[in-house]
Design a protein around this motif. Structure first.
Motif, PDB file in Angstrom:
ATOM      1  N   TYR A 131       5.833   6.718  35.072  1.00 60.56           N
ATOM      2  CA  TYR A 131       4.462   6.239  35.273  1.00 60.56           C
ATOM      3  C   TYR A 131       4.075   5.250  34.177  1.00 60.56           C
ATOM      4  CZ  TYR A 131       3.757   9.671  38.962  1.00 60.56           C
ATOM      5  OH  TYR A 131       3.848  10.380  40.128  1.00 60.56           O
ATOM      6  N   HIS A 133      -2.273  10.150  37.518  1.00 65.08           N
ATOM      7  CA  HIS A 133      -0.814  10.165  37.647  1.00 65.08           C
ATOM      8  C   HIS A 133      -0.282  11.576  37.895  1.00 65.08           C
ATOM      9  CE1 HIS A 133      -0.580   6.000  36.761  1.00 65.08           C
ATOM     10  NE2 HIS A 133      -0.758   6.085  35.451  1.00 65.08           N
ATOM     11  N   SER A 185      -3.804   5.823  40.854  1.00 60.95           N
ATOM     12  CA  SER A 185      -2.361   5.978  40.712  1.00 60.95           C
ATOM     13  C   SER A 185      -1.737   6.029  42.093  1.00 60.95           C
ATOM     14  CB  SER A 185      -2.019   7.254  39.937  1.00 60.95           C
ATOM     15  OG  SER A 185      -0.613   7.456  39.898  1.00 60.95           O
ATOM     16  N   GLU A 196      -6.735   8.647  33.147  1.00 63.40           N
ATOM     17  CA  GLU A 196      -5.608   8.092  33.903  1.00 63.40           C
ATOM     18  C   GLU A 196      -4.451   9.085  33.972  1.00 63.40           C
ATOM     19  OE1 GLU A 196      -2.974   3.973  34.233  1.00 63.40           O
ATOM     20  OE2 GLU A 196      -4.202   4.343  32.447  1.00 63.40           O
TER      21      GLU A 196
END
Length: 609
Positions: free
Chosen positions: A116, A129, A90, A125
């Motif tokens: 995001y 972020h 990220s 994930e």
């Protein structure tokens, strides 16, 4: 899950990462990847399949760096795709993650609202972020990770790097194993010491809630409150030789043949003591065990079957009531607690999440008499237990457990006899007989290993089959369960196990000429009962494969195939009869051409629910 490795050094760390991932392959995985900080950029390569495929891609793309992280993934959230493989990135933050984030959906919605964009189906994930969101607010990498994990619910082990801070790695642990490896001018992160043993033996084991700031020159560990803490340095005794295949075709075969030595090493202290002394389990074991009123065993998979075997020993020798429960079931029911009961947890890795959570639950109910049987020193479950007995099986690489199972059995037998002795239910003559039986056990296991050529012949008959039935009675019923588990997990032949007396209560309907029936039938008090059950199978045209003893007087025929161990070894017979069912599964898998050491969909260290 399943494997994490990270490195920061003055040398190129890419070979270290790839070698570490290869050493973690035994844990089971379906994709692999690495991410490195190269100048002002984060470079990443991921592939589904084996590490060698990812390695080839990294070589082709010219990966070279002094800081990087790697991962082997066993799919949980999202399918087996390159976009779901780790590491996840990220905005210059790269991380790898073992575990499961339970509140990932809520975090995902919050992060989407912040702008995001998600490229995968994973819960991991979300963490990448989330960490970046705190970096964007001005936090450095360590603070951003600490703030992010404070918002996560679930289990995780994390290794994180950022292109903005190319001289540090940050690690975090909650519920999943993670350690720091200490080198000279270089340091490492790993989920398993085997990943970094080629570089260092000096390790720091992170505790629940810890974070760590790792540079080339230093390591700082912080507890769950953020305060600096000294976790101590341990020197691993894992040997490189134990992680190499040697002359064997597979690690499973190697580990099956290592069982005489593994059992001998596990009982060495007992044999040296010449008695079932409580101190084998800890300095205050006599105080803990002397007034035990019952035993409750909590475990999963193969370890659960070891516990089922021990129940027969504990009730017949120690004369104590014993219950055995699957850890993932126990932790979610309203259990009745008797503080005078001994809680025994069994785990090869010492990190099995369900077993660890079951132990925590038992302690929350008021249980203080806790004992762990484990193969990995300093792992989480032994550290959370008052007493511990380490099985000295050495590193077990094959996903299908073999030497861990037999060493767990001898550890549980040692516990049984120790309880009996402390409570006045084992006289000197009986104690001497049991110690002598243990002393002779490695030789008896070797005799069983010598049956391998005969077992291999049977495997050709099993290879084309789709189903198999395993039968046993009494203390050998759990060995039938273990045999069925081994066959199904590495050969993919569907197998079920039943107490032989239950055959007529349903399973007999399945028996025909296409359903092989494996019978564990040593020459014990139930032998004649088992012979009667065998006649029921013969009458339905079933083909039987009988593991028995030299003096059991089984007749062979076109329908009945017999392999005999050299002699009956009495109360420890389950340990010896575990060997041929392991060999049968191994050779059946060979005949079917499956991946013996890395069966599909399975992982070695199960640190998620």
């Amino acid at each position: 899950m399943c494997g994490i490795v990270g490195a920061i050094a003055d040398r190129d760390v890419v070979p270290v990462l790839i070698d570490g991932l290869k050493r973690l392959e035994y844990r089971g995985y379906d994709s692999a990847g690495i991410a490195v900080i190269d100048g002002d950029d984060v470079r990443r390569v991921r592939r589904t399949g084996r590490v060698v495929e990812m390695e080839a891609a990294a070589r082709q793309e010219g990966f070279h760096a002094h800081l990087g992280i790697g991962h082997t993934r066993w799919a949980t959230h999202g399918g087996v795709t390159e976009s779901n493989a780790h590491p996840h990135i990220s905005h210059g933050v790269a991380l790898v993650h073992n575990g499961i984030i339970e509140n990932h959906e809520q975090q995902r919605e919050k992060l989407r609202a912040m702008g995001y964009v998600f490229e995968s189906q994973t819960d991991t994930e979300v963490i990448a972020h989330l960490i970046h969101s705190f970096l964007a607010q001005g936090a450095d990498l360590l603070a951003a990770v600490q703030q992010a994990v404070g918002e996560l619910h679930g289990a995780f082990a994390l290794a994180v790097v950022s292109r903005k801070e190319p001289d540090r790695m940050v690690a975090a642990r909650m519920g999943c194993p993670l350690l720091i490896g200490l080198g000279e001018g270089e340091n490492f992160i790993a989920s398993d010491v085997s990943a970094i043993i080629q570089a260092t033996r000096r390790v720091i084991f992170l505790e629940e809630g810890d974070t760590a700031d790792v540079t080339r020159a230093s390591v700082q560990v912080f507890d769950a409150s953020g305060a600096p803490i000294d976790r101590g340095v341990h020197v691993s005794d894992v040997s490189l030789a134990s992680l190499e295949l040697g002359p064997y075709r597979h690690f499973m075969q190697k580990e099956i043949h290592e069982q005489p030595r593994a059992v001998a090493d596990t009982i060495e202290a007992l044999i040296d003591a010449g008695a079932f002394v409580a101190e084998l389990f800890g300095d205050d074991a006599a105080e803990v065990l002397r007034d035990v009123e019952g035993v409750q065993i909590l475990a999963c998979g193969t370890s659960y079957y070891a516990g089922l075997t021990a129940r027969y020993w504990i009730e017949s020798i120690a004369k104590l009531p014993c219950t055995v429960e699957i850890a993932s079931e126990y932790r979610y029911r309203e259990a009745f607690a008797n503080p005078k009961n001994l809680i025994v947890t069994i785990s090869q890795s010492g990190e099995t999440l369900d077993t660890m959570e079951a132990l925590k639950y038992a302690k929350s109910l008021g249980h203080t008499k806790t004992l762990s049987i484990c193969n990995v020193p300093e792992s989480a479950i032994p550290r959370a237990s008052r007493l511990v007995y380490y099985t000295r099986a050495g590193a077990e690489i094959g996903v299908a457990s073999t030497k861990a199972f037999t060493t767990q059995l001898v550890a549980l037998f040692t516990l049984t006899c120790t309880l009996a002795r402390l409570q006045g239910r084992l006289d000197e003559t009986q104690e001497a007989a049991h110690i002598d039986a243990l002393r002779q056990l490695p030789g008896s296991i070797q005799h069983a290993l010598n049956l391998e050529p005969q077992v291999a012949v049977w495997s050709d008959r099993f290879a084309p089959k789709q189903h198999a039935l395993f039968l046993g009675r009494g203390v050998h019923y759990p060995i039938a369960l273990e045999g069925a588990l081994k066959l199904k997990e590495i050969s993919y032949i569907h197998a079920e196990a039943y107490p032989a007396g239950e055959l007529k209560h349903g399973p007999l309907a399945l028996v025909d000429e296409s359903m092989p029936v494996v019978v564990i039938a040593p020459n014990d008090a139930l032998l004649e009962k088992v012979k009667s059950n065998i006649q029921e199978v013969r009458a339905r045209g079933g083909e039987m494969f009988v593991f028995t003893d030299a003096d059991s007087h089984f007749g062979e025929s076109e329908q009945v195939h017999v392999i005999r161990t050299p002699r009956h070894v009495g109360v420890l017979s389950p340990v010896v009869h575990a060997i041929p069912v392991q060999l049968l599964a191994y050779h059946a898998a060979l005949a079917r051409g499956t991946d013996v050491d890395k069966p599909r969909n399975l992982a070695k260290s199960v640190t998620v629910e």
